[in-house]
Design an enzyme around this catalytic site. Structure first.
Site, PDB file in Angstrom:
ATOM      1  N   PHE A 106       1.190  -5.572  -5.247  1.00  0.00           N
ATOM      2  CA  PHE A 106       1.357  -4.137  -5.486  1.00  0.00           C
ATOM      3  C   PHE A 106       1.595  -3.847  -6.966  1.00  0.00           C
ATOM      4  O   PHE A 106       0.974  -2.943  -7.542  1.00  0.00           O
ATOM      5  CB  PHE A 106       2.528  -3.633  -4.644  1.00  0.00           C
ATOM      6  CG  PHE A 106       2.904  -2.205  -4.890  1.00  0.00           C
ATOM      7  CD1 PHE A 106       2.311  -1.185  -4.160  1.00  0.00           C
ATOM      8  CD2 PHE A 106       3.869  -1.875  -5.833  1.00  0.00           C
ATOM      9  CE1 PHE A 106       2.669   0.142  -4.384  1.00  0.00           C
ATOM     10  CE2 PHE A 106       4.227  -0.565  -6.065  1.00  0.00           C
ATOM     11  CZ  PHE A 106       3.624   0.452  -5.338  1.00  0.00           C
ATOM     12  N   ASP A 107       2.476  -4.606  -7.607  1.00  0.00           N
ATOM     13  CA  ASP A 107       2.799  -4.387  -9.024  1.00  0.00           C
ATOM     14  C   ASP A 107       1.561  -4.504  -9.896  1.00  0.00           C
ATOM     15  O   ASP A 107       1.283  -3.651 -10.738  1.00  0.00           O
ATOM     16  CB  ASP A 107       3.824  -5.414  -9.501  1.00  0.00           C
ATOM     17  CG  ASP A 107       5.083  -5.449  -8.669  1.00  0.00           C
ATOM     18  OD1 ASP A 107       4.982  -5.494  -7.436  1.00  0.00           O
ATOM     19  OD2 ASP A 107       6.164  -5.454  -9.268  1.00  0.00           O
TER      20      ASP A 107
END
Length: 449
Positions: A205-206
């Protein structure tokens, strides 16, 4: 959230308010899964640090990722004991899912998260969020790979982290230095635009968020951190690395095929100073000539490499035509953007068509030179062919610049950004979202659950 700027001055985001009735400026999310042992000490230590050092109102949100141990009870007890602590329960695992859920529901103008082990020294928290509060940056990340960072961890994790970031730089052209450090922050107005486009719900996600942010023209602030590895970390390195590589492939393929709406993302949060017509900034012949020479030198090198490659299976005329065609398309696109400052897709097809006409003139010059060489020598050396082509291309380059400036891009001026109607206008409040500066009397924290 930009202030009005007078002509000739650069726009700037507003500094966030120092206080708001009932609304925190910062919401720090701590995503957890089966962390009943470490959660209490972590949150109390973080709460004490923010109380002592942070000059704004804050909130700490524990995001429970479907824990099966006593983590929910610990989180509920912390929320009862500490007024600035809240707890959110998710019935599905995934750090990315937890961050998306809490950030999307939060009313704080600055959103952050950190890992529960507090491997990152908390003294970096204020430097992390200060550029977002001041309006200087859109996102901020802690970096363990900066030169001034002080990191204690094993060689295996060091190798994996650096290798992963090299992969990101090589495959996705990422410029940020550390995608995996669990210490990041984002402005809420930026998150509203980016989060709907991030597909991953886990550890990637990051990275996906940062790649999209870069492509959107966001400013990412990096903070060197002091970081100590947690030997009891429950992260499965091999499985996480595999999922990350799958994410790199997915995002890379989407970028290559154009399936991501990057045209809608281009600077959606305000003006780019490069798009502004500022007095006193040279925009005339001298600047264009320098840019054209740089692009021309690179294009010539690209052309020669292509010609040498095509020459292995084609005659000199065909190899020259193919190499010149490919390099001409790249040359027109580069000069359009870099030399003459034309941005956006408007007129791009027409510019390429005109560039192909200029290409035809260059083809006539270089082909004529090759024909003359063939007439003079039955079997010229390859080096002689290259020398003739270089001379012919220099002449074609001068003519190309004159035609570009007078015909293809006459009096080209940088285009200003027009907000996309499908994106929220940062100058205006979104009627569907709570004002980040005012409390919403109708909203309860149960809405985020």
């Amino acid at each position: 959230m930009r202030t009005d700027s007078s002509p000739g001055s650069l726009p700037a985001r507003e500094h966030l308010p120092a206080a708001g009735a009932g609304t925190p400026v910062l919401d720090v999310v701590v995503p957890v899964y089966n962390e009943e042992k470490d959660l209490g000490p972590c949150v109390r230590r973080l709460h004490e640090h923010l109380n002592r050092t942070f000059p704004y109102a804050f909130r700490i949100t524990v995001a429970d990722n479907a824990s099966t141990d006593g983590t929910p009870r610990v989180a509920a007890r912390l929320a009862a004991d500490l007024a600035a602590v809240r707890s959110v329960r998710l019935e599905q695992k995934g750090r990315g899912r937890a961050l998306r859920t809490v950030w999307s529901a939060s009313d704080a103008p600055v959103l952050a998260y950190m890992d529960v082990d507090l491997s990152t020294d908390l003294n970096a928290l204020l430097p992390l969020v200060a550029p977002l509060i001041s309006g200087h940056s859109d996102l901020a990340i802690g970096s363990r790979l900066a030169r001034s960072s002080r990191v204690v961890r094993g060689a295996k994790r060091e190798f994996i982290s650096r290798t992963y970031n090299l992969i990101l730089r090589g495959s996705l052209q990422a410029r940020f230095s550390d995608a995996q450090c669990g210490f990041k922050a984002i402005r809420r107005d930026v998150a509203q635009v980016l989060l709907p486009l991030v597909e991953d719900t886990g550890w990637f996600f990051d990275t996906e968020m940062l790649v999209l942010a870069e492509r959107a023209g966001c400013r990412i602030h990096e903070v060197p951190v002091d970081w100590v590895d947690d030997p009891d970390s429950t992260v499965h390195i091999v499985r996480t690395a595999t999922e990350d590589l799958k994410g790199v492939w997915r995002v890379g393929r989407a970028l290559a095929t154009g399936s991501l709406p990057l045209d809608r993302l281009a600077r959606p949060f305000g003006d780019d100073p490069r798009d502004r017509d500022l007095t006193g900034v040279p925009q005339g012949l001298a600047r264009q000539l320098v840019g054209f020479c740089v692009v021309g030198a690179l294009s010539t090198l690209f052309y020669l490499l292509l010609y040498s490659g095509f020459r292995h299976f084609a005659g000199s005329q065909l190899a020259n035509a193919l190499a010149l065609l490919v390099s001409a398309v790249a040359n027109t696109a580069a000069n359009r953007r870099l030399t003459f400052g034309v941005r956006g897709r408007g007129g791009a097809v027409r510019h390429q068509a005109q560039g192909l006409v200029v290409f035809g003139i260059g083809l006539a010059l270089t082909s004529g030179s090759l024909a003359a060489l063939s007439a003079a020598t039955a079997h010229p050396d390859h080096s002689t062919e290259l020398a003739v082509l270089i001379a012919a291309n220099l002449a074609a380059t001068v003519l190309r610049f004159l035609l570009f400036r007078a015909w293809v891009f006459p009096d080209a001026q940088p285009t200003t950004h027009t907000p996309d109607l499908h994106l929220p206008d940062p100058h205006l409040p979104d009627p569907h979202l709570p004002d980040p500066h005012l409390p919403d009397p109708h909203r309860t924290w149960s809405d985020a659950r």
